[in-house]
Design a protein around this motif. Structure first.
Motif: not given
Length: 488
Positions: A235-238, A228-229, A425-430
């Motif tokens: 990369g989220w799909l790495s 998550l960090a 993590a969610l806030a950063s991605a959005l």
């Protein structure tokens, strides 16, 4: 709905020694917790100075923060449960020594490697917060526990934002090493105070520590939290992110049957799946995910953005949108501790969740109106920093079976780290997706803030599902209860 009957009775002969107040012990616990907490709150503004003086990269400095919070989760679970077998005071002293060793390592660090070791040691000592709650539960009455728990929660929040400002000042004058030297003074004082004033209560469990289950849980938490960090940078799909998250989840799945049918488990699986535990843990994760990510990432970015937000300086933003809630929390947490035994800790959790959700909905709805936005966030000092944090920790302690007192509080403490990492993590991605999609003005940050509202709404649902300690377990002496081993 329970009131003072929320409080379980530990079946020990020294029950009559419990009192409403132990000022010396409370001061010692507060100093011990503060010694750890300063390493979390004071260092943030000094991170650029760390990078410059140790001739390292932002990635490695960021890793030091990740490791700090990661081992905080592992330490919560390990030391809290181990204290059931070895006693609270020895584990508290161990935590204090870890803080001191970490402070010395970071203050004297010749390079980033030694600095990272110091941050790991400091992080592991996060269990001091949970151990303080358990110590209060062992030694104080229901009334005394509530008041003291609120004070410890307030201390765990820092000095109402002043500590972060002081940390920045130290970084600007003597450098980041001054922060750890200041923390060292507090930690040494806290260690001596714990040694002199905290009573050596006997262990509450027999048998031996479940190191197999502890290892599986530690590996699981490590994988999930690192994934998550670092997901945003990797990369989220790495592959690295996938290995960490999926590997961590696999370890957590393997952990579940490891504790089935054994009294020595880190946490009994039957307790874990009961409504006494899983809704509480889910509420902690969702509450932290909703509030922490917004307050530490989305709000600072929005208020300092000159195009999409208010274009404030970092100091102005912190003083207007962070400090009020933290300052109110210093008052709100002790008030929540007084309120908990009177209306019931479960009801306090419900009130905190509902209040935080309402405050966030108002804040997001009026995010372009600076003063309404600031006022709504300030309310979180009562609802989030006060009621929710105090009551979640208090309810975790009071809902644990007598032979597993450290199990649920330790795991609940780890859930704070999981929720904080998930929310960030969610806030950063959005925010990244919104900016990449061409969103303008406040639209860049609205999706992240509404996601926080959604997480808090989910927390409201899981809060209602928490099952309180049965009233029919009440004892004749003072209305306190013995918590049964398992209830659904």
């Amino acid at each position: 709905m329970p009131t003072c009957a929320d409080r379980p009775e530990t079946p020990r002969s020294d029950r009559s020694d419990r009192s409403d107040s132990r000022p010396g012990m409370l001061l010692a616990l507060a100093l011990a917790v503060l010694g750890y907490q300063l390493n979390a709150t004071m260092l943030s503004p000094a991170l650029p100075d760390v990078m410059r003086r140790l001739h390292t990269t932002s990635g490695l400095v960021g890793l030091s923060q990740t490791l700090f919070f990661l081992f905080a989760a592992v330490g919560q679970v390990t030391l809290a449960r181990l204290s059931d077998y070895r006693g609270r005071k020895p584990m508290m002293l161990l935590g204090c020594f870890l803080v001191i060793a970490g402070d010395i390592a970071c203050a004297a660090a010749p390079d980033i490697g030694v600095f990272l070791v110091g941050r790991v040691l400091q992080g592991f000592s996060a269990a001091l917060f949970t151990l303080a709650f358990l110590t209060l539960d062992d030694t104080l009455s229901a009334k005394g526990f509530g008041r003291a728990a609120g004070i410890i929660t307030a201390v765990n929040g820092g000095f109402a934002g002043v500590d972060a400002v002081f940390g920045g000042r130290l970084a600007d004058t003597v450098g980041f090493r001054g922060i750890f030297l200041a923390g060292l003074v507090v930690s040494v004082g806290g260690t001596l105070a714990v040694y002199r004033t905290v009573p050596a209560t006997p262990p509450t469990a027999t048998g031996r520590m479940d190191w197999r289950g502890t290892s599986l849980l530690a590996v699981g938490l490590t994988g999930v939290l690192i994934g998550l960090a670092q997901g945003e940078s990797w990369g989220w799909l790495s592959v690295p992110t996938g290995v960490c998250v999926l590997g961590g989840l696999a370890s957590l799945v393997a952990f579940a049957p490891a504790g089935r049918g054994t009294g020595d488990a880190v946490i009994d699986t039957k307790l874990l799946v009961s409504r006494r535990a899983w809704p509480l843990l889910a509420t902690t994760v969702l509450t932290l995910a909703g509030a922490f990510g917004a307050l530490t990432l989305t709000v600072p970015l929005f208020t300092q953005d000159p195009q999409a937000g208010y274009g404030m300086s970092a100091t102005h933003s912190a003083l207007l949108f962070a400090t009020p809630a933290q300052a109110i929390g210093v008052i709100g947490a002790p008030l929540a501790g007084i309120l908990g035994p009177r209306i019931g800790w479960r009801r306090s959790v419900v009130l905190g969740s509902a209040g935080s959700l309402i405050a966030f909905v108002v804040a997001v709805s009026f995010m372009t109106r600076q003063w309404i936005f600031a006022a709504a966030l300030a309310v979180l000092g009562i609802t989030y920093n006060g009621l929710s944090i105090t009551a979640l920790n208090g309810l975790a302690v009071l809902s644990s079976p007598d032979d597993q007192k450290g199990a649920l509080p330790g795991l609940n403490g780890a859930c704070f780290g999981i929720g904080a990492s998930l929310g960030t993590a969610l806030a950063s991605a959005l925010i990244t997706v919104a900016a990449g999609g061409g969103a303008h003005g406040s639209g860049r940050y609205e999706p992240a803030l509404w996601a926080s509202c959604g997480l808090l709404a989910m927390a409201m649902v899981t809060t209602v599902a928490i099952k309180a300690v049965p009233k029919d377990a009440a004892q004749a002496d003072g209305g306190r209860v013995t918590v049964p081993a398992i209830h659904g």
